[in-house]
Write a protein that holds these residues in place. Structure first.
Motif, PDB file in Angstrom:
ATOM      1  N   ALA A 167       9.978  -9.773 -36.339  1.00  0.00           N
ATOM      2  CA  ALA A 167       9.204 -10.450 -35.440  1.00  0.00           C
ATOM      3  C   ALA A 167       8.595 -11.783 -36.131  1.00  0.00           C
ATOM      4  O   ALA A 167       7.232 -11.885 -36.281  1.00  0.00           O
ATOM      5  N   ASP A 168       9.360 -12.440 -36.940  1.00  0.00           N
ATOM      6  CA  ASP A 168       9.081 -13.804 -37.811  1.00  0.00           C
ATOM      7  C   ASP A 168       8.177 -13.379 -38.903  1.00  0.00           C
ATOM      8  O   ASP A 168       7.517 -14.512 -39.161  1.00  0.00           O
ATOM      9  N   ARG A 169       7.964 -12.207 -39.257  1.00  0.00           N
ATOM     10  CA  ARG A 169       7.514 -11.956 -40.504  1.00  0.00           C
ATOM     11  C   ARG A 169       8.309 -11.568 -41.496  1.00  0.00           C
ATOM     12  O   ARG A 169       9.140 -10.758 -41.085  1.00  0.00           O
ATOM     13  N   ILE A 226       4.931  -5.031 -20.861  1.00  0.00           N
ATOM     14  CA  ILE A 226       5.689  -4.928 -19.719  1.00  0.00           C
ATOM     15  C   ILE A 226       5.470  -6.354 -19.153  1.00  0.00           C
ATOM     16  O   ILE A 226       6.373  -7.081 -18.569  1.00  0.00           O
ATOM     17  N   ARG A 227       4.249  -6.892 -19.252  1.00  0.00           N
ATOM     18  CA  ARG A 227       4.120  -8.213 -18.538  1.00  0.00           C
ATOM     19  C   ARG A 227       4.766  -9.355 -19.249  1.00  0.00           C
ATOM     20  O   ARG A 227       5.161 -10.224 -18.453  1.00  0.00           O
ATOM     21  N   GLU A 228       4.787  -9.209 -20.626  1.00  0.00           N
ATOM     22  CA  GLU A 228       5.388 -10.212 -21.479  1.00  0.00           C
ATOM     23  C   GLU A 228       6.873 -10.221 -21.213  1.00  0.00           C
ATOM     24  O   GLU A 228       7.671 -11.330 -21.078  1.00  0.00           O
ATOM     25  N   GLN A 229       7.593  -9.054 -21.133  1.00  0.00           N
ATOM     26  CA  GLN A 229       8.844  -8.818 -20.752  1.00  0.00           C
ATOM     27  C   GLN A 229       9.224  -9.352 -19.430  1.00  0.00           C
ATOM     28  O   GLN A 229      10.217  -9.953 -19.008  1.00  0.00           O
ATOM     29  N   ARG A 230       8.318  -9.250 -18.416  1.00  0.00           N
ATOM     30  CA  ARG A 230       8.773  -9.491 -17.173  1.00  0.00           C
ATOM     31  C   ARG A 230       8.619 -11.305 -17.124  1.00  0.00           C
ATOM     32  O   ARG A 230       9.481 -11.806 -16.391  1.00  0.00           O
ATOM     33  N   SER A 231       7.770 -11.873 -17.949  1.00  0.00           N
ATOM     34  CA  SER A 231       7.633 -13.108 -17.922  1.00  0.00           C
ATOM     35  C   SER A 231       8.637 -13.671 -18.696  1.00  0.00           C
ATOM     36  O   SER A 231       9.222 -14.832 -18.237  1.00  0.00           O
ATOM     37  N   LEU A 232       9.395 -13.158 -19.678  1.00  0.00           N
ATOM     38  CA  LEU A 232      10.627 -13.418 -20.418  1.00  0.00           C
ATOM     39  C   LEU A 232      11.789 -13.500 -19.163  1.00  0.00           C
ATOM     40  O   LEU A 232      12.710 -14.495 -19.212  1.00  0.00           O
ATOM     41  N   SER A 233      12.006 -12.513 -18.584  1.00  0.00           N
ATOM     42  CA  SER A 233      13.013 -12.388 -17.723  1.00  0.00           C
ATOM     43  C   SER A 233      13.046 -13.430 -16.600  1.00  0.00           C
ATOM     44  O   SER A 233      14.247 -13.889 -15.981  1.00  0.00           O
ATOM     45  N   GLN A 253       8.690 -16.974 -25.914  1.00  0.00           N
ATOM     46  CA  GLN A 253       8.284 -15.936 -25.120  1.00  0.00           C
ATOM     47  C   GLN A 253       8.847 -14.582 -25.702  1.00  0.00           C
ATOM     48  O   GLN A 253       8.448 -13.507 -25.785  1.00  0.00           O
ATOM     49  N   ARG A 254      10.140 -15.015 -26.127  1.00  0.00           N
ATOM     50  CA  ARG A 254      10.830 -13.944 -26.982  1.00  0.00           C
ATOM     51  C   ARG A 254       9.936 -13.447 -28.113  1.00  0.00           C
ATOM     52  O   ARG A 254      10.129 -12.158 -28.676  1.00  0.00           O
ATOM     53  N   LEU A 255       9.532 -14.362 -28.916  1.00  0.00           N
ATOM     54  CA  LEU A 255       8.626 -13.913 -30.229  1.00  0.00           C
ATOM     55  C   LEU A 255       7.600 -13.160 -29.760  1.00  0.00           C
ATOM     56  O   LEU A 255       7.071 -12.302 -30.406  1.00  0.00           O
ATOM     57  N   LYS A 256       6.702 -13.422 -28.753  1.00  0.00           N
ATOM     58  CA  LYS A 256       5.771 -12.631 -28.123  1.00  0.00           C
ATOM     59  C   LYS A 256       6.081 -11.172 -27.942  1.00  0.00           C
ATOM     60  O   LYS A 256       5.585 -10.262 -28.488  1.00  0.00           O
ATOM     61  N   VAL A 257       7.286 -11.028 -27.366  1.00  0.00           N
ATOM     62  CA  VAL A 257       7.804  -9.798 -27.022  1.00  0.00           C
ATOM     63  C   VAL A 257       8.148  -8.999 -28.251  1.00  0.00           C
ATOM     64  O   VAL A 257       7.579  -7.815 -28.462  1.00  0.00           O
ATOM     65  N   GLN A 258       8.750  -9.780 -29.131  1.00  0.00           N
ATOM     66  CA  GLN A 258       9.103  -9.092 -30.509  1.00  0.00           C
ATOM     67  C   GLN A 258       7.841  -8.515 -31.326  1.00  0.00           C
ATOM     68  O   GLN A 258       7.864  -7.634 -31.909  1.00  0.00           O
TER      69      GLN A 258
END
Length: 387
Positions: A167-169, A226-233, A253-258
């Protein structure tokens, strides 16, 4: 004095130049691993013999790369990390040949846990100070958690380690040989632990550890995920067919989900660590657990998510490490042992006990909580294997 190998993992803060090097090395390791799998697959299809990791490295460096100069960038990466990637490929094939795992899978970019391996070769390699660590091919890298890793100044030697990205860390995990000064003083009686879904763990001494996945904190994080995954989708759906999926807003958005996945994973891991530490602090003479058929439990589509989120395998692995460190015997009972269906008072087996029956009631008059009864039976089990 007996020596003990112990691993330490902590977050690091590399410079931009070091980040580029880490990503390049990890990318090369992923490519070499996939190339090794593909090459052996091709040899098998042509009726030729399997190529070991040593022979593959000789063939790659002496024959393939000189004939294909476009792949000369392979030699720019840290050689020990590339060698380890090929060795990991051979290990995966060996496990497959011994029927211990499925056929090795190719590692996808950004979706596979590929690490940059390093080892101590020279006296100046892998030195560690309170606030920084010297990693081969990277140089000195700052550590975020100061003083966590034992320093070279105190006489500790780093044997090997690896750098990973999640997750970028950036994280470093090192293996250090430490003196085993612990004296086993476990005069208390043994305990049995029954793992489950209603409660994470029920111990025979009366302690019960709740299911962390039912807590308000994790439920809130999962709703957010779930909200962030829906937004990415939606962002992927808005991209026209054949259009680029590497746009900046999609990457953000992918990084937010990760990061949310990583946070949820950390909460569960932290709970497991604290549970094990609390159990070991009671200093039992032995701990008995059940050999759970997790792969069989995962086949139940109604329970698979709940089983996966409990992380039973991680609990067993970490408990075994703690038991070895503290001189506690870890006993593993066969998966067919009827711990829940056996009456702890008279020993009668209740074959018609359903999963929905949470209280164990025996004809002899014994009434007890189902999970606590199972923990007592595990504690007193006579047939077991020492892990």
């Amino acid at each position: 004095m007996r020596k003990l190998l112990k691993s330490f993992k902590t977050e690091i803060n590399p410079s931009e130049e070091q980040k580029v090097k880490i990503r390049k090395t990890i990318g090369t390791c992923r490519f070499i691993y996939n190339f090794y799998l593909a090459h052996n697959k091709e040899l098998h299809e042509n009726g030729k013999k399997f190529m070991s990791s040593n022979k593959f490295r000789v063939w790659l460096n002496n024959e393939y790369v000189p004939k294909h100069p476009e792949y000369s960038w392979i030699k720019e990466a840290y050689s020990k990390a590339v060698t380890q990637a090929v060795n990991n490929g051979q290990t995966a094939f060996t496990r497959f040949f011994n029927h211990k795992s499925a056929f090795p899978r190719f590692k996808k970019k950004g979706k596979s846990n590929v690490k940059m391996y390093f080892v101590k070769n020279n006296p100046k390699d892998c030195l560690c100070e309170r606030h920084r660590i010297n990693i081969p091919s990277l140089g000195w890298v700052r550590i975020k958690e100061k003083g966590y890793i034992p320093t070279t100044k105190d006489g500790y030697v780093i044997k090997s380690g690896h750098v990973s990205i999640k997750a970028d860390r950036y994280y470093v995990s090192v293996l250090i040989e430490i003196p085993d000064n612990r004296i086993a003083n476990n005069s208390n009686e043994g305990i049995g632990i029954d793992l489950g879904l209603k409660d994470f763990a029920v111990v025979s001494n009366g302690t019960s550890y709740k299911n962390i996945n039912k807590s308000a904190k994790l439920k809130k994080l999962e709703k957010q995920l779930i909200r962030e995954q829906r937004s990415l989708s939606r962002k992927y759906e808005n991209v026209k067919k054949g259009g680029p999926t590497q746009r900046a807003n999609i990457q953000k958005q992918r990084l937010k989900v990760q990061k949310l996945h990583h946070r949820i994973d950390n909460v569960r891991t932290d709970y497991i660590n604290k549970t094990i530490a609390e159990i070991v602090k009671t200093k039992p003479s032995y701990i008995t657990i059940e050999d759970l058929n997790v792969s069989g439990m995962m086949k139940n589509k109604h329970l698979s998510k709940a089983v996966a989120s409990q992380k039973f395998y991680e609990f067993r692995t970490k408990l075994q490490a703690k038991c070895n460190e503290n001189g506690i015997e870890l006993r593993v009972v066969d998966r067919w042992f009827p711990s829940s269906k056996t009456c702890h008072c008279c020993g009668a087996i209740k074959k018609d006990l359903k999963l929905s029956d949470r209280t164990f009631t025996c004809d002899c008059g014994y009434i007890e909580d189902r999970d606590f009864n199972a923990a007592l039976n595990l504690r007193d089990a006579t047939t077991y294997e020492v892990a």
